[in-house]
Design a protein around this motif. Structure first.
Motif, short mmCIF file in Angstrom:
data_model
loop_
_atom_site.label_atom_id
_atom_site.label_comp_id
_atom_site.label_asym_id
_atom_site.label_seq_id
_atom_site.Cartn_x
_atom_site.Cartn_y
_atom_site.Cartn_z
N LEU A 196 0.83 -1.20 0.00
CA LEU A 196 0.00 0.00 0.00
C LEU A 196 0.87 1.25 0.00
CD1 LEU A 196 -2.62 1.59 0.27
CD2 LEU A 196 -2.60 1.12 2.72
N ALA B 16 -1.93 2.10 7.78
CA ALA B 16 -1.26 1.57 6.59
C ALA B 16 -0.44 0.33 6.94
CB ALA B 16 -0.37 2.64 5.97
N THR C 16 -2.83 -2.72 7.34
CA THR C 16 -3.69 -3.10 6.24
C THR C 16 -3.40 -4.54 5.81
OG1 THR C 16 -3.76 -0.83 5.45
CG2 THR C 16 -4.41 -2.54 3.89
N ALA D 44 -5.56 -6.49 0.77
CA ALA D 44 -5.97 -5.11 0.49
C ALA D 44 -4.79 -4.29 -0.03
CB ALA D 44 -6.54 -4.47 1.75
N GLN D 45 -3.58 -4.57 0.51
CA GLN D 45 -2.40 -3.89 -0.01
C GLN D 45 -2.21 -4.20 -1.50
OE1 GLN D 45 1.22 -4.58 2.24
NE2 GLN D 45 0.07 -4.78 4.15
N ALA E 98 -8.01 0.32 4.53
CA ALA E 98 -7.07 0.44 5.64
C ALA E 98 -7.83 0.53 6.95
CB ALA E 98 -6.20 1.68 5.46
#
Length: 324
Positions: free
Chosen positions: A158, A208, A211, A215-216, A263
């Protein structure tokens, strides 16, 4: 905190509040609102083409005060020309101008924790751990951004995605600072009071780090899509915005900013920004006369967004089709 880290996590805030630009069209309204994507569904009756020249304005009012609200794109070409005549008329004798609430800072008490969390995401070049064909796409994208592999020394994909998009936009002369920066200069020259708000980025940095990997990766892929799409979608959306074509200004892919909301804590932060902006407008309505507010388009027009919150409190909201 280094300048690079400040830029990186300033982009987190801007993206959470923004309409990201990339490749394809997205329907303005979904069948069901998505609780994991607060800006997915727009209030259709507010998406109206402007009557006046230049960008679209909405109007929020009570018995003795009016706040004129300019919807702003989240990213646009640098030095982009647009008709400022209505803006300058609105600013004349205005009580204040409320700027977009997307500035960031690092709180003094949070600075040590922020630096520790930043260290947790540093690593070797992220591309070394990417599978094909993602690795090749990433290399082409960073080369398009004019950056070496070491620029993206993150364990966290991310973080690499945010850095990549920021670098590419800079290379292509796209900016998230305007039109707010230009409006701020004009307001200052006209001696209008400027209302700003900044947010501590410590919690975002921690988010961050936490996360999930899936999702990253999703955000990294969306970042690659944006770079591969090029700058033309941003230019088209900016041109539509400058002509008061709200639907055209919104007619861009939202994949990158949509994935950012994954996030941990991002939905809460997004809601806080909208609540704060609505509260600032509501406060401006307490003083007779008129004021000006600048709010990014999708947070302005979404269900649960700034205008939706103000309507729910009983304030009259007029669309660009009615505002003169």
């Amino acid at each position: 905190m280094t300048s690079a880290k400040r830029v990186l996590f300033a982009a987190v805030v801007a993206t959470l509040a923004a309409v990201s630009a990339a490749r394809a069209q997205v329907p303005l309204t979904q069948a069901q609102p998505d609780p994991n994507d607060p800006d997915a569904t727009l209030v259709e009756e507010l998406v109206v083409t402007a009557r006046l020249p230049g960008p679209a304005w909405w109007r929020v009012s009570d018995a003795d005060t009016t706040v004129y609200v300019l919807g702003a794109p989240s990213v646009m070409p640098k030095s982009f020309s647009w008709d400022r005549s209505v803006l300058e008329r609105r600013l004349k004798d205005a009580n204040e101008v409320i700027m977009p609430f997307n500035s960031v800072r690092v709180g003094v008490l949070r600075a040590p924790t922020t630096l520790i969390r930043a260290a947790q995401i540093k690593g070797g070049p992220v591309e070394e751990d990417l599978p094909e064909p993602i690795k090749s796409r990433f290399i082409r994208a960073r080369e398009a951004a004019g950056q070496p592999a070491k620029r993206y020394g993150y364990k966290n994909e991310l973080a690499a995605a945010i850095q990549l998009v920021g670098d590419y936009r800079s290379k292509m002369r796209l900016t998230a600072s305007d039109p707010a920066k230009t409006i701020g200069w004009i307001a200052q020259s006209m001696k209008v009071k400027i209302h700003k708000k900044s947010y501590d980025i410590g919690p975002l940095l921690g988010a961050a780090v936490r996360t999930p990997k899936a999702a990253q990766r999703a955000c990294l892929l969306e970042a690659l899509d944006e770079v591969e799409a090029g700058a033309e979608p941003v230019r088209r959306a900016a041109e539509a915005w400058a002509q008061g074509d709200v639907r055209g200004a919104l007619n861009v892919e939202r994949g990158y900013d949509r994935c950012m909301i994954a996030a941990p804590g991002a939905v809460k932060i997004d809601a806080q920004m909208k609540a704060d902006q609505a509260a600032a407008i509501e406060q401006a309505l307490q003083k007779p006369g008129h004021a000006v507010a600048i709010v990014q388009l999708r947070p302005l027009l979404s269900q649960g967004g700034v205008l939706d919150r103000l309507r729910a409190k009983g304030y009259e909201v007029k669309t660009p089709g009615d505002v003169e």
